[in-house]
Scaffold this motif. Structure first.
Motif, PDB file in Angstrom:
ATOM      1  N   LEU A   8       0.819  -1.205   0.000  1.00 33.73           N
ATOM      2  CA  LEU A   8       0.000   0.000   0.000  1.00 33.73           C
ATOM      3  C   LEU A   8       0.849   1.251   0.000  1.00 33.73           C
ATOM      4  O   LEU A   8       0.558   2.221  -0.704  1.00 33.73           O
ATOM      5  CB  LEU A   8      -0.943  -0.025   1.207  1.00 33.73           C
ATOM      6  N   MET A   9       1.938   1.230   0.788  1.00 28.48           N
ATOM      7  CA  MET A   9       2.831   2.383   0.824  1.00 28.48           C
ATOM      8  C   MET A   9       3.433   2.648  -0.544  1.00 28.48           C
ATOM      9  O   MET A   9       3.542   3.797  -0.985  1.00 28.48           O
ATOM     10  CB  MET A   9       3.955   2.142   1.845  1.00 28.48           C
ATOM     11  N   SER A  10       3.834   1.587  -1.212  1.00 29.32           N
ATOM     12  CA  SER A  10       4.471   1.779  -2.513  1.00 29.32           C
ATOM     13  C   SER A  10       3.449   2.289  -3.531  1.00 29.32           C
ATOM     14  O   SER A  10       3.782   3.105  -4.393  1.00 29.32           O
ATOM     15  CB  SER A  10       5.126   0.481  -2.988  1.00 29.32           C
ATOM     16  N   PHE A  11       2.200   1.864  -3.413  1.00 23.68           N
ATOM     17  CA  PHE A  11       1.157   2.391  -4.291  1.00 23.68           C
ATOM     18  C   PHE A  11       0.931   3.873  -4.033  1.00 23.68           C
ATOM     19  O   PHE A  11       0.839   4.682  -4.963  1.00 23.68           O
ATOM     20  CB  PHE A  11      -0.173   1.645  -4.070  1.00 23.68           C
ATOM     21  N   LYS A  12       0.863   4.210  -2.763  1.00 22.94           N
ATOM     22  CA  LYS A  12       0.656   5.610  -2.404  1.00 22.94           C
ATOM     23  C   LYS A  12       1.761   6.480  -2.955  1.00 22.94           C
ATOM     24  O   LYS A  12       1.524   7.540  -3.544  1.00 22.94           O
ATOM     25  CB  LYS A  12       0.641   5.772  -0.870  1.00 22.94           C
ATOM     26  N   ASN A  13       2.975   6.009  -2.736  1.00 20.82           N
ATOM     27  CA  ASN A  13       4.133   6.755  -3.203  1.00 20.82           C
ATOM     28  C   ASN A  13       4.105   6.926  -4.705  1.00 20.82           C
ATOM     29  O   ASN A  13       4.356   8.009  -5.225  1.00 20.82           O
ATOM     30  CB  ASN A  13       5.390   6.011  -2.805  1.00 20.82           C
ATOM     31  N   LEU A  14       3.814   5.852  -5.386  1.00 25.43           N
ATOM     32  CA  LEU A  14       3.753   5.888  -6.834  1.00 25.43           C
ATOM     33  C   LEU A  14       2.737   6.909  -7.317  1.00 25.43           C
ATOM     34  O   LEU A  14       3.038   7.770  -8.156  1.00 25.43           O
ATOM     35  CB  LEU A  14       3.377   4.495  -7.359  1.00 25.43           C
ATOM     36  N   LEU A  15       1.544   6.845  -6.770  1.00 26.47           N
ATOM     37  CA  LEU A  15       0.494   7.743  -7.231  1.00 26.47           C
ATOM     38  C   LEU A  15       0.784   9.191  -6.861  1.00 26.47           C
ATOM     39  O   LEU A  15       0.490  10.099  -7.635  1.00 26.47           O
ATOM     40  CB  LEU A  15      -0.853   7.292  -6.686  1.00 26.47           C
ATOM     41  N   ASN A  16       1.364   9.400  -5.698  1.00 19.82           N
ATOM     42  CA  ASN A  16       1.743  10.766  -5.337  1.00 19.82           C
ATOM     43  C   ASN A  16       2.711  11.344  -6.353  1.00 19.82           C
ATOM     44  O   ASN A  16       2.573  12.491  -6.779  1.00 19.82           O
ATOM     45  CB  ASN A  16       2.384  10.783  -3.951  1.00 19.82           C
ATOM     46  N   LYS A  17       3.681  10.566  -6.737  1.00 19.23           N
ATOM     47  CA  LYS A  17       4.663  11.041  -7.703  1.00 19.23           C
ATOM     48  C   LYS A  17       4.003  11.289  -9.052  1.00 19.23           C
ATOM     49  O   LYS A  17       4.279  12.288  -9.724  1.00 19.23           O
ATOM     50  CB  LYS A  17       5.788  10.012  -7.854  1.00 19.23           C
ATOM     51  N   LEU A  18       3.143  10.357  -9.431  1.00 18.16           N
ATOM     52  CA  LEU A  18       2.459  10.476 -10.712  1.00 18.16           C
ATOM     53  C   LEU A  18       1.609  11.747 -10.745  1.00 18.16           C
ATOM     54  O   LEU A  18       1.615  12.500 -11.727  1.00 18.16           O
ATOM     55  CB  LEU A  18       1.571   9.246 -10.917  1.00 18.16           C
ATOM     56  N   LEU A  20       1.960  14.436  -8.883  1.00 14.86           N
ATOM     57  CA  LEU A  20       2.833  15.601  -8.859  1.00 14.86           C
ATOM     58  C   LEU A  20       3.377  15.924 -10.246  1.00 14.86           C
ATOM     59  O   LEU A  20       3.285  17.044 -10.728  1.00 14.86           O
ATOM     60  CB  LEU A  20       3.990  15.339  -7.890  1.00 14.86           C
TER      61      LEU A  20
ATOM     62  N   SER B 140       8.047   4.166  -9.535  1.00 18.38           N
ATOM     63  CA  SER B 140       8.361   5.325  -8.702  1.00 18.38           C
ATOM     64  C   SER B 140       9.717   5.911  -9.054  1.00 18.38           C
ATOM     65  O   SER B 140       9.869   7.127  -9.189  1.00 18.38           O
ATOM     66  CB  SER B 140       8.369   4.917  -7.233  1.00 18.38           C
ATOM     67  N   LEU B 143       9.609   7.750 -12.269  1.00 21.75           N
ATOM     68  CA  LEU B 143       8.987   9.075 -12.135  1.00 21.75           C
ATOM     69  C   LEU B 143       9.917  10.028 -11.407  1.00 21.75           C
ATOM     70  O   LEU B 143      10.028  11.207 -11.754  1.00 21.75           O
ATOM     71  CB  LEU B 143       7.655   8.948 -11.397  1.00 21.75           C
TER      72      LEU B 143
END
Lengths: 161, 161
Positions: A8-18, A20, B140, B143
DNA sequence: GATATATTGTTGACAAGGAAACAAAATGAC
DNA sequence: GTCATTTTGTTTCCTTGTCAACAATATATC
């Protein structure tokens, strides 16, 4: 941190970067238009007879927020509202010519993003993609059931694009 | 919609639902504390010498926003600030006793969430979890490189929990 | 039909967070 | 050492979105 959390953390991180990165790119190509506005235009462009309520559900935002945003988009001349003869309550939206231009630009941008990230997707198989989609949807349905169990109204905010 | 898009959409949907549900649960257990505040407390509890800048980077928020939030948390008696003798500029935070209580409650909640979602994770293998983590992290990093290329400051908002 | 309930969209008060300008301190260049 | 640059935290102004109350219409119940 165990694997469940890590996923879940890695998904969150990924989407945050995307978010941004794409947001920044979009602000360059579509100066003067906020991501949430473009998002709204995208939905209206893709769905006939979209109204405040449907937009709110899709965007995880309140009807109040959408109501204000659509008013602004009308003022800017990007969308227009209409009603049906047999319903005096619901108000629907469609894109104006100007709105369609924005929609088009947004589509192009999306293609650009896909091109940019192509390399990443080339490294996973179709089966792996399917697996991830399946996982996310299964999890989603599980949460959906929990949400229903709690009687929560889906109206809160977060995660657009 | 092709599979690439579908993956991202399903992730977004999943996280939106997760945020919605957990937020609602948290508001029950931790009345009077906003998710962003709890999130902040969580980070401070887990990292020694956390400061405004580090909190901002971690939370995908601006330093201004964090500065205001930490002030509020200090006023509420949940965190306290301190400095080091050899640095008159940086200001660090740590939890107060009251803050530790909130931290603890939050931890318990997390366990509860994990328990709630256990069934979903039981249906995937460890290899599949690894695969997803690997994919998300690879994406990640891709990105990250793009963001660096553009010289974007990581300061914007979104996706906490 | 009449009347209660639910749905839809709107508004105003409010809070959270971003952007930008800023001062103070630290770091780097020389 | 001095001076320029960078980093850190703060503040002010403004935008966005929530919440809650509301009116208007639609739907359900009787």
């Amino acid at each position: 941190m165990d694997k469940e959390e890590q996923v879940l953390m890695s998904f969150k991180n990924l989407l945050n970067k995307l978010i941004l990165l794409n947001k920044t790119k979009m602000e360059e190509s579509l100066k003067g238009y906020k991501p949430s506005e473009v998002h709204c235009i995208e939905y209206i462009g893709k769905h006939v007879d979209s109204n405040v309520t449907k937009l709110a559900e899709f965007s995880y935002m309140t009807r109040g927020a959408i109501s204000k945003m659509t008013k602004k988009l009308i003022k800017k001349g990007l969308i227009e509202s209409y009603q049906k003869p047999d319903n005096k309550k619901e108000i629907y939206f469609r894109l104006t010519e100007q709105g369609k231009i924005i929609y088009k630009i947004h589509e192009e941008l999306h293609k650009e993003f896909r091109e940019r990230d192509k390399a990443v997707f080339e490294q996973v198989t179709e089966e792996q993609l399917d697996m991830m989609i399946h996982f996310a949807e299964k999890y989603s349905r599980h949460l959906e059931a929990e949400i229903k169990k709690q009687g929560i109204k889906i109206n809160q905010n977060k995660f657009d694009e």
